[in-house]
Scaffold this motif. Structure first.
Motif, PDB file in Angstrom:
ATOM      1  N   TRP A 112       0.832  -1.203   0.000  1.00  0.00           N
ATOM      2  CA  TRP A 112       0.000   0.000   0.000  1.00  0.00           C
ATOM      3  C   TRP A 112       0.863   1.249   0.000  1.00  0.00           C
ATOM      4  N   ASP A 440      -6.131   2.495  -6.373  1.00  0.00           N
ATOM      5  CA  ASP A 440      -7.102   2.999  -5.403  1.00  0.00           C
ATOM      6  C   ASP A 440      -6.341   3.818  -4.357  1.00  0.00           C
ATOM      7  N   ARG A 443      -7.914   4.030  -0.716  1.00  0.00           N
ATOM      8  CA  ARG A 443      -7.656   2.876   0.136  1.00  0.00           C
ATOM      9  C   ARG A 443      -6.183   2.810   0.543  1.00  0.00           C
ATOM     10  N   ARG A 446      -5.573   5.042   3.443  1.00  0.00           N
ATOM     11  CA  ARG A 446      -6.096   4.487   4.699  1.00  0.00           C
ATOM     12  C   ARG A 446      -5.194   3.365   5.223  1.00  0.00           C
ATOM     13  N   GLU A 447      -4.737   2.501   4.324  1.00  0.00           N
ATOM     14  CA  GLU A 447      -3.901   1.373   4.740  1.00  0.00           C
ATOM     15  C   GLU A 447      -2.553   1.857   5.277  1.00  0.00           C
TER      16      GLU A 447
END
Length: 481
Positions: A112, A440, A443, A446-447
Motif C-alpha cells: 500500500w 485505489d 484505500r 487508509r492502509e
C-alpha cells in the motif's frame, strides 16, 4: 494498433533533433500509435490519423513524462509526520541511523505504501521510476499494477547500521558479506526483465557504500555489466558515512568507488553531496567532482530529503558545468517530482548565492533527458517520433498556470502537480483529470495510516538509544488535550 491524436495543443515540449534539445511548439498535434509516438506537427491529417481517437489539446501543454531515478516507494510514505523534523544532533543532523530504523512498516502495509507513492508520482507527471526497495511479497506486481514504467531495484548489503548511543554508528556484518541477498536480488531483477507488461526492467543496487564490502561492490558491478543493467548505490550522503569511509580506507566515498572500479557510464550514485570540496568535509583533495565527470557516472540528485536536515549539495550547477551527469529522484515523501524539481533549482541558487548557477532548462533536462540517459535510453524523456508514448498533459486553464508566458516555469515554480491533468505511459492513459486510474489511492492512504499506527507501537523497542516512544522521538506540532 490503437491511435490517439492530441489535436491542437496550445504548447508541446517537443524534441528538436537538430538542436539536440527540447523546444516549444505552438498549436501542434501529437499522434500516438500503440506504445509509440508516431508524429508531431501542425494540422496532422491523412491516412496516418484515420480512425484515431481525437483528444482535444486546446488549453493544454503536452510534455514528456518525467523520469525519477531514485526513490524508495515502500519505505517512505509511512514516515510522513514522523521524520519531517528529526535528525541526530550528535551525528551531524543525519536521520539515517537513530530515527529512520524506528519507523518501519510491516509486509502488510508495504504494497500500500508502494501504491500510494506510485499514485503520487503519476499525478506529478512521472512516467518512469526506479524503485529501490527491500523486497517484499507482491512488490513487482504492485509496480506493474500502477501503469508506471518501473525499474525494479532490490537493495542488498553486507551489514546493517545502527547506533546505541546516538553518536557512534556501528555495523552488524553478515557472515556471507551479503552475497546470498545479492543472489536473491538478481533473481528478482531477472524476472522483472521478463514481466509480461513490458514496462518493468531491473537494476542492481548494493545499498550503501559503507554497508557493502569491497568484494560485494565489485561483484555486483560485474553482475550488472553481465546483464546489461544499470548499477546504483548510495554514497557521500552523510558526514558520518564520509568519516567512516575515510577512516577505513583513507579515501572519500567517491574516491573509494573509483578505486574499486565501479564508477562508469552505467553507474548512478545517490546522493554525492559530501564530496571532498564540500564546505563541511574539510578534506585535503578537490578531485571528487572531476572524478564523477571523468568516469561518466550519474549523480542521483534528491534535494528535498536533505533540505529537511539543513544539508545541501553544493551546488548542482557547479557539477553540471564540470561535466557531471545529473538526474533527479524523489527519494522521500512527498513523491512529487515537480516539487522536487523546484527544490533542485532553489537549493542550487541558495548554495551558489546566485540565481545564475542553474536554469529551469537545466532542471527540466535533468528530470527528463538526464534521467533517460542514466538508464541508457533515448526513447523516453523526450517527445519524438519513434519514442515511447510517455507524456503528460498539463491544464493551461489552471489559475496557477497563469500568466502563461513560460509554461514550464509556471508549472515548476507555481502550479506543480495541481495542473497535471492527463498522463500516458506506453500509450495507455493512466491519469485523467488529475487522478491515477489504475490505483485505489484512497484505500492506499487508509492502509498506510493504519500501518503507521502499528509501527508507532514498536518504536520504543526499535529505539536502541533510549527506548523512547514515537511522541518522544518526534513530538507533534502542538500538544493534544
Amino acid at each position: 494498433m490503437k491511435r490517439v491524436l492530441i489535436r491542437s495543443a496550445d504548447w508541446v515540449v517537443a524534441w528538436d533533433e537538430a538542436a539536440r534539445g527540447h523546444t516549444y511548439l505552438r498549436n501542434a498535434d501529437v499522434l500516438l500509435e500503440g506504445d509509440r509516438i508516431a508524429e508531431i506537427g501542425s494540422a496532422l491529417d491523412g491516412e496516418a490519423v484515420s480512425g484515431a481517437e481525437i483528444v482535444d489539446g486546446r488549453n493544454f501543454m503536452v510534455m514528456p513524462g518525467l523520469v525519477d531515478i531514485h526513490s524508495h516507494l515502500c519505505h517512505e510514505p509511512i514516515n510522513k509526520g514522523y521524520t519531517d523534523e528529526t535528525g541526530s544532533s550528535k551525528l551531524y543532523s543525519s536521520n539515517l541511523y537513530e530515527y529512520m530504523p524506528t519507523m518501519r512498516g510491516d509486509d502488510e502495509v508495504a504494497p500500500w505504501q508502494t501504491r500510494l507513492a506510485c499514485a503520487e508520482l503519476l499525478m506529478s507527471g512521472v512516467t518512469t521510476i526506479v524503485d529501490m526497495a527491500v523486497p517484499y511479497p507482491g512488490w513487482t506486481e504492485a509496480l506493474a499494477e500502477s501503469g508506471l514504467r518501473a525499474y525494479v531495484a532490490p537493495m542488498f548489503r553486507s551489514a546493517r547500521w545502527f547506533t546505541r548511543n546516538g553518536h557512534v554508528v556501528e555495523y552488524d556484518w553478515s557472515d556471507d558479506q551479503g552475497f546470498a541477498a545479492m543472489e536473491d536480488a538478481l533473481s528478482l531483477v531477472d524476472a522483472a526483465e521478463k514481466h509480461p507488461s513490458g514496462r518493468l526492467s531491473g537494476m542492481v543496487v548494493p545499498a550503501q557504500v559503507d554497508t557493502c564490502t569491497p568484494e560485494l561492490l565489485r561483484a555486483s558491478y560485474a553482475e550488472a555489466a553481465k546483464r546489461g543493467m544499470r548499477w546504483q548505490t548510495h554514497a557521500a550522503q552523510s558526514l558520518p558515512e564520509f568519516h567512516e569511509i575515510t577512516r577505513r580506507h583513507g579515501f572519500t566515498p567517491i574516491q573509494w568507488l573509483g578505486e574499486l572500479g565501479v564508477l562508469g557510464e552505467s553507474s548512478l550514485v545517490g546522493h554525492t553531496i559530501f564530496v571532498d570540496d564540500h564546505p563541511d568535509t574539510l578534506w585535503h583533495t578537490t578531485t571528487d567532482v572531476r572524478l564523477m565527470a571523468e568516469t561518466g557516472a550519474t549523480v542521483a540528485h534528491c534535494p528535498t530529503v536533505f533540505m529537511r536536515r539543513g544539508m545541501a549539495l553544493c551546488d548542482v550547477g557547479r557539477y553540471l558545468r564540470a561535466g557531471v551527469k545529473v538526474a533527479i529522484g524523489t527519494d522521500t515523501f512527498p513523491h512529487n517530482m515537480i516539487e522536487e524539481m523546484r527544490h533542485v533549482g532553489y537549493v542550487a541558487r541558495l548554495m551558489a548565492k546566485s540565481p545564475h548557477t542553474l536554469s529551469t532548462r537545466d532542471v527540466f533536462n535533468a528530470a527528463t533527458l538526464g534521467g533517460a540517459a542514466s538508464l541508457g535510453r533515448d526513447d523516453i524523456g523526450r517527445l519524438a517520433p519513434g519514442g515511447k508514448a510517455d507524456l503528460v498533459m498539463v491544464d493551461m486553464t489552471h489559475p496557477l498556470m497563469h500568466p502563461t508566458r513560460d509554461p514550464i516555469r509556471s508549472l515548476v515554480y507555481a502550479a506543480a502537480d495541481r495542473a497535471v491533468h492527463t498522463v500516458y505511459v506506453n500509450g495507455e492513459k493512466v491519469v485523467e483529470d488529475g487522478r491515477a486510474l489504475r490505483l485505489d489511492i484512497d484505500r492506499a492512504a487508509r492502509e498506510v495510516t493504519a500501518g503507521q499506527v502499528r509501527a508507532e507501537r514498536l518504536v520504543p523497542e526499535r529505539d536502541l538509544v533510549a527506548g523512547r516512544s514515537a511522541n518522544e522521538m518526534s513530538p507533534l506540532t502542538f500538544p493534544t488535550s
